[in-house]
Design a protein around this motif. Structure first.
Motif, mmCIF file in Angstrom:
data_model
loop_
_atom_site.group_PDB
_atom_site.id
_atom_site.type_symbol
_atom_site.label_atom_id
_atom_site.label_comp_id
_atom_site.label_asym_id
_atom_site.label_seq_id
_atom_site.Cartn_x
_atom_site.Cartn_y
_atom_site.Cartn_z
ATOM 1 N N GLN A 139 11.566 -1.831 1.642
ATOM 2 C CA GLN A 139 10.565 -2.890 1.678
ATOM 3 C C GLN A 139 10.132 -3.208 0.256
ATOM 4 O OE1 GLN A 139 7.432 -1.447 4.233
ATOM 5 N NE2 GLN A 139 8.462 -2.173 6.074
ATOM 6 N N LEU A 140 10.186 -4.466 -0.077
ATOM 7 C CA LEU A 140 9.763 -4.902 -1.404
ATOM 8 C C LEU A 140 8.364 -5.485 -1.287
ATOM 9 C CD1 LEU A 140 13.068 -6.598 -2.526
ATOM 10 C CD2 LEU A 140 12.250 -4.326 -3.139
ATOM 11 N N GLY A 141 7.608 -5.339 -2.287
ATOM 12 C CA GLY A 141 6.245 -5.845 -2.310
ATOM 13 C C GLY A 141 5.592 -5.336 -3.574
ATOM 14 N N GLU A 142 4.304 -5.003 -3.474
ATOM 15 C CA GLU A 142 3.619 -4.448 -4.642
ATOM 16 C C GLU A 142 4.320 -3.178 -5.116
ATOM 17 O OE1 GLU A 142 -0.563 -3.896 -4.128
ATOM 18 O OE2 GLU A 142 -0.764 -5.784 -3.047
ATOM 19 N N THR A 143 4.679 -2.341 -4.149
ATOM 20 C CA THR A 143 5.442 -1.138 -4.485
ATOM 21 C C THR A 143 6.668 -1.087 -3.584
ATOM 22 O OG1 THR A 143 4.239 0.199 -2.884
ATOM 23 C CG2 THR A 143 3.380 0.180 -5.129
ATOM 24 N N LYS A 144 7.743 -0.649 -4.168
ATOM 25 C CA LYS A 144 8.950 -0.496 -3.376
ATOM 26 C C LYS A 144 8.771 0.732 -2.487
ATOM 27 C CE LYS A 144 12.205 -2.359 -6.711
ATOM 28 N NZ LYS A 144 13.359 -2.056 -7.549
ATOM 29 N N SER A 145 9.215 0.629 -1.250
ATOM 30 C CA SER A 145 9.141 1.777 -0.361
ATOM 31 C C SER A 145 10.351 1.783 0.562
ATOM 32 C CB SER A 145 7.847 1.761 0.450
ATOM 33 O OG SER A 145 7.760 0.597 1.230
ATOM 34 N N VAL A 146 10.649 2.948 1.056
ATOM 35 C CA VAL A 146 11.755 3.133 1.988
ATOM 36 C C VAL A 146 11.149 3.523 3.329
ATOM 37 C CG1 VAL A 146 13.825 4.480 2.509
ATOM 38 C CG2 VAL A 146 13.300 3.870 0.145
ATOM 39 N N VAL A 147 11.548 2.819 4.367
ATOM 40 C CA VAL A 147 11.084 3.123 5.717
ATOM 41 C C VAL A 147 12.280 3.654 6.490
ATOM 42 C CG1 VAL A 147 10.062 2.200 7.822
ATOM 43 C CG2 VAL A 147 9.344 1.305 5.596
ATOM 44 N N MET A 148 12.132 4.859 7.043
ATOM 45 C CA MET A 148 13.203 5.463 7.829
ATOM 46 C C MET A 148 12.710 5.690 9.246
ATOM 47 S SD MET A 148 14.753 8.319 5.222
ATOM 48 C CE MET A 148 13.173 9.036 4.828
ATOM 49 N N ARG A 149 13.574 5.436 10.213
ATOM 50 C CA ARG A 149 13.260 5.735 11.600
ATOM 51 C C ARG A 149 14.055 6.983 11.968
ATOM 52 N NH1 ARG A 149 15.334 1.550 14.705
ATOM 53 N NH2 ARG A 149 16.963 2.930 15.440
ATOM 54 N N LEU A 150 13.337 8.092 12.217
ATOM 55 C CA LEU A 150 13.967 9.357 12.561
ATOM 56 C C LEU A 150 14.030 9.472 14.076
ATOM 57 C CD1 LEU A 150 12.100 11.674 10.041
ATOM 58 C CD2 LEU A 150 14.289 10.533 9.733
ATOM 59 N N THR A 151 15.153 9.912 14.566
ATOM 60 C CA THR A 151 15.308 10.103 16.003
ATOM 61 C C THR A 151 15.696 11.544 16.264
ATOM 62 O OG1 THR A 151 17.626 9.441 15.941
ATOM 63 C CG2 THR A 151 16.036 7.720 16.401
ATOM 64 N N GLY A 152 15.214 12.072 17.354
ATOM 65 C CA GLY A 152 15.536 13.434 17.754
ATOM 66 C C GLY A 152 15.009 13.686 19.148
ATOM 67 N N ALA A 153 15.659 14.585 19.865
ATOM 68 C CA ALA A 153 15.307 14.839 21.256
ATOM 69 C C ALA A 153 13.925 15.471 21.398
ATOM 70 C CB ALA A 153 16.362 15.737 21.899
ATOM 71 N N LYS A 154 13.523 16.284 20.432
ATOM 72 C CA LYS A 154 12.281 17.024 20.601
ATOM 73 C C LYS A 154 11.086 16.392 19.887
ATOM 74 C CE LYS A 154 14.478 21.455 21.370
ATOM 75 N NZ LYS A 154 14.554 22.848 20.975
ATOM 76 N N ILE A 155 11.279 15.292 19.196
ATOM 77 C CA ILE A 155 10.167 14.682 18.465
ATOM 78 C C ILE A 155 9.055 14.280 19.420
ATOM 79 C CG2 ILE A 155 9.427 12.716 17.080
ATOM 80 C CD1 ILE A 155 12.076 12.788 15.682
ATOM 81 N N ALA A 156 9.411 13.667 20.524
ATOM 82 C CA ALA A 156 8.403 13.175 21.470
ATOM 83 C C ALA A 156 7.559 14.317 21.997
ATOM 84 C CB ALA A 156 9.071 12.437 22.617
ATOM 85 N N ASP A 157 8.167 15.455 22.266
ATOM 86 C CA ASP A 157 7.416 16.599 22.772
ATOM 87 C C ASP A 157 6.426 17.104 21.736
ATOM 88 O OD1 ASP A 157 8.918 16.462 25.079
ATOM 89 O OD2 ASP A 157 10.376 17.958 24.398
ATOM 90 N N GLN A 158 6.817 17.092 20.470
ATOM 91 C CA GLN A 158 5.972 17.665 19.431
ATOM 92 C C GLN A 158 4.828 16.752 19.019
ATOM 93 O OE1 GLN A 158 8.549 18.898 16.284
ATOM 94 N NE2 GLN A 158 9.329 20.623 17.442
ATOM 95 N N ILE A 159 5.022 15.454 19.067
ATOM 96 C CA ILE A 159 3.946 14.572 18.643
ATOM 97 C C ILE A 159 3.209 13.972 19.832
ATOM 98 C CG2 ILE A 159 5.004 14.042 16.430
ATOM 99 C CD1 ILE A 159 5.907 11.370 17.569
#
Length: 193
Positions: A139-159
């Motif tokens: 993402q470009l803007g005031e500051t450059k940033s990287v957005v990542m979408r992490l996928t995993g089977a157990k993420i939903a259970d933990q959050i």
């Protein structure tokens, strides 16, 4: 001198300081106390009064008895953690100043419960679920940033979320730092294996 039971390091000074105190307890009592310590590790139950009664004949004070329990706990925990066989453990305990009968008395309950202890320790180990980067974008803007979408089977259970994706946003500097550290970790792991 380096010891396997100390993770390939020198024995801590507090261990060396209490080896002669530990030798005051009979080998039979060492075996029983070691069983109590192992039961505590496996089941969470430790009867200090029973251990105190067992050690009355050795004329140890309460602080000395607690120190002996801590030393035995250290040896059992580290022997389990570093997967040390009973003959190596016995030999190293003798090198640290424990009589042979005492070393063998500690090794017997350790060997009997080694698999159960390792299983218990493995269950208590922090485990991080496997993650994959599902997608990413800069993402470009005031500051450059990287957005990542992490996928995993157990993420939903933990959050506690029904969506199985987790979105992480990093500044460009933090992303480069993360990437460099991951590459360093990979090279270290490749050197070991």
């Amino acid at each position: 001198m380096k010891f396997s039971v100390c993770g390939g390091l020198d024995a801590p000074d507090w261990i060396l300081a209490h080896m002669s105190t530990l030798a005051k307890i009979s080998s039979g009592r060492i075996k029983i106390i070691a069983k109590h310590i192992i039961d505590h590790m496996l089941e969470g139950v430790f009867d200090f009064e029973k251990v105190r009664k067992l050690s009355r004949d050795s004329s140890l004070g309460e602080s000395e008895l607690k120190a002996c329990i801590a030393v035995l706990h250290f040896f059992i925990t580290n022997a389990t953690k570093f997967d040390i066989d009973d003959s190596t453990l016995s030999k190293e305990l003798q090198q640290l100043g424990l009589p042979k009968e005492h070393s063998d008395a500690l090794c017997t309950p350790y060997l009997d419960n080694k698999d159960a202890l390792q299983t218990k320790f493995l269950d208590q180990t922090l485990q991080i679920p496997a993650l994959q980067i599902g997608a990413w974008q800069v993402q470009l803007g005031e500051t450059k940033s990287v957005v990542m979408r992490l996928t995993g089977a157990k993420i939903a259970d933990q959050i506690g979320d029904t969506n199985k994706d987790l979105q992480v946003c990093l500044t460009a500097e933090k992303f480069h730092l993360l990437l460099r550290e991951l590459k360093t970790a990979r090279s270290l792991l490749e050197e070991i294996s």
